[in-house]
Scaffold this motif. Structure first.
Motif, PDB file in Angstrom:
ATOM      1  N   MET A   1      44.969  47.740  39.647  1.00 32.15           N
ATOM      2  CA  MET A   1      43.379  48.650  39.714  1.00 32.15           C
ATOM      3  C   MET A   1      42.815  48.404  38.245  1.00 32.15           C
ATOM      4  N   ASN A   2      41.916  48.142  38.368  1.00 36.64           N
ATOM      5  CA  ASN A   2      40.915  47.665  36.721  1.00 36.64           C
ATOM      6  C   ASN A   2      40.149  48.919  36.496  1.00 36.64           C
ATOM      7  N   GLN A   4      37.227  49.171  35.700  1.00 35.72           N
ATOM      8  CA  GLN A   4      35.946  50.328  36.363  1.00 35.72           C
ATOM      9  C   GLN A   4      36.341  50.701  37.530  1.00 35.72           C
ATOM     10  N   LEU A   5      37.241  50.704  39.315  1.00 35.28           N
ATOM     11  CA  LEU A   5      37.400  50.513  39.758  1.00 35.28           C
ATOM     12  C   LEU A   5      38.442  52.219  39.660  1.00 35.28           C
ATOM     13  N   TYR A  38      42.091  48.662  48.322  1.00 34.11           N
ATOM     14  CA  TYR A  38      41.786  48.855  46.989  1.00 34.11           C
ATOM     15  C   TYR A  38      42.938  46.931  46.508  1.00 34.11           C
ATOM     16  N   MET A  41      41.819  43.734  48.437  1.00 36.53           N
ATOM     17  CA  MET A  41      40.226  43.183  47.561  1.00 36.53           C
ATOM     18  C   MET A  41      41.272  42.620  46.422  1.00 36.53           C
ATOM     19  N   LYS A  42      42.490  43.067  45.977  1.00 33.74           N
ATOM     20  CA  LYS A  42      43.036  42.532  44.685  1.00 33.74           C
ATOM     21  C   LYS A  42      43.715  41.450  46.110  1.00 33.74           C
ATOM     22  N   GLY A  45      41.612  38.531  46.181  1.00 34.99           N
ATOM     23  CA  GLY A  45      40.481  37.833  45.202  1.00 34.99           C
ATOM     24  C   GLY A  45      39.198  38.858  44.426  1.00 34.99           C
ATOM     25  N   LEU A  46      39.081  39.693  45.306  1.00 38.58           N
ATOM     26  CA  LEU A  46      37.369  40.424  45.137  1.00 38.58           C
ATOM     27  C   LEU A  46      37.864  41.622  43.930  1.00 38.58           C
ATOM     28  N   ARG A  47      37.318  41.241  43.093  1.00 36.91           N
ATOM     29  CA  ARG A  47      37.350  42.451  41.764  1.00 36.91           C
ATOM     30  C   ARG A  47      36.674  43.605  41.443  1.00 36.91           C
ATOM     31  N   SER A  48      35.534  43.383  42.143  1.00 33.22           N
ATOM     32  CA  SER A  48      34.379  44.598  42.680  1.00 33.22           C
ATOM     33  C   SER A  48      33.803  44.999  43.959  1.00 33.22           C
ATOM     34  N   ASP A  51      31.510  43.363  45.647  1.00 29.04           N
ATOM     35  CA  ASP A  51      31.783  41.665  45.455  1.00 29.04           C
ATOM     36  C   ASP A  51      32.023  41.793  47.039  1.00 29.04           C
TER      37      ASP A  51
END
Length: 299
Positions: A1-2, A4-5, A38, A41-42, A45-48, A51
């Motif tokens: 998880m980045n 921002q998320l 999440y 999303m990964k 390939g969805l980073r935020s 998107d």
């Protein structure tokens, strides 16, 4: 998880705790559902979150169905993510909500299980006794049936919440909402006997303010109430299983079967939405139909 998320999820769960007053169990469920999204999303390939498009939301719904989840579970997960997006929209962190137009699957209509009046009497007969624990068990059963409160609400009752003179109970429900619930003479008598003659013998050091105590003098837990009810149904020799919520279902069903209006039952149960209470009208209609078929000469 980045980062921002992670920050967005942390902010949302704080909102659920502080502003919405959700229980730990509820906001952890939200967290789990969103973290599952999440992962999706990964994989895509969805980073935020910005998107994510409507087509991605539809694909996520399809994947949930492919995993064989129940419709109720799918609905809960989608609702969690939709609420998450709605919160971020409110906070001006996102402009769109790709889950706004995702249709939730219809829930299975399961009719709540309940006891017939003769079964309730058999269970009450099984509570007879004059030992401290038997008096306590009768008080628990009478209270659950007389008020329809949740088992979690029952274990949280303090001595000061019971007014025997007015036959009312202060109940602290979901979201820290409080309501007063009346109870009848049978529950009043059972509670009075327990408070005067049983509870003082169970309270070892007198430090607990909870109404219901276990055999060691500590606060009775939800699991403890379930064990007590299981012993009662075994003693009554009734077939099937019992769980505390069945007495809540029975409370609502018997009120409606005997002419109570839906709004009153909603208030007594502490339901936020009338639709939650309307489920019991199906049970009542089913009971009326059975009675008609059993007694009408040309049925």
């Amino acid at each position: 998880m980045n980062k921002q998320l992670d920050e967005q999820l942390h902010s949302f769960t704080e909102y659920l705790q502080i502003e919405k007053h959700y229980s730990v169990h509820t906001f952890e469920q939200y967290r789990h559902d969103i973290e599952e999204f999440y992962v999706f999303m990964k994989e895509q390939g969805l980073r935020s979150l910005k998107d994510v498009e409507y087509s991605d939301a539809r694909l996520f719904l399809t994947k949930l169905h492919d995993h064989g989840l129940k419709r109720s579970s799918v609905s809960r997960k989608v609702s969690s993510i939709r609420s998450f997006y709605r919160y971020l929209n409110r906070e001006k962190q996102l402009l769109d909500n790709p889950f706004s137009f995702v249709n939730l699957p219809k829930k299975e209509q399961r009719l709540p299980a309940f006891f017939y009046e003769e079964e309730i009497q058999a269970l009450l007969d099984a509570c007879n006794g004059d030992t401290p624990l038997e008096l306590r068990n009768l008080a628990i059963f009478e209270l659950l049936y007389a008020t329809g409160i949740r088992v979690s609400e029952c274990t949280n009752i303090q001595l000061g919440d019971v007014d025997l003179g007015m036959s009312t109970l202060l109940v602290k429900g979901k979201g820290k909402k409080e309501r007063y619930v009346p109870f009848g003479s049978f529950a009043n008598d059972a509670l009075e006997q327990y408070i005067l003659h049983s509870r003082p013998k169970l309270a070892k050091d007198g430090s607990h303010t909870q109404l219901l105590l276990n055999h060691r003098g500590g606060a009775l837990t939800q699991r403890g109430i379930r064990l007590i009810l299981n012993k009662i149904i075994e003693k009554a020799s009734l077939t099937g299983k019992i769980h505390p919520h069945m007495l809540r279902h029975t409370f609502a069903t018997h009120l409606l079967n005997n002419g109570a209006d839906l709004r009153t039952v909603q208030e007594l149960l502490g339901h936020a939405q009338l639709s939650s209470t309307q489920l019991y009208t199906h049970v009542s209609k089913d009971q009326l139909r059975k009675t008609y078929l059993a007694h009408h000469p040309r049925a």
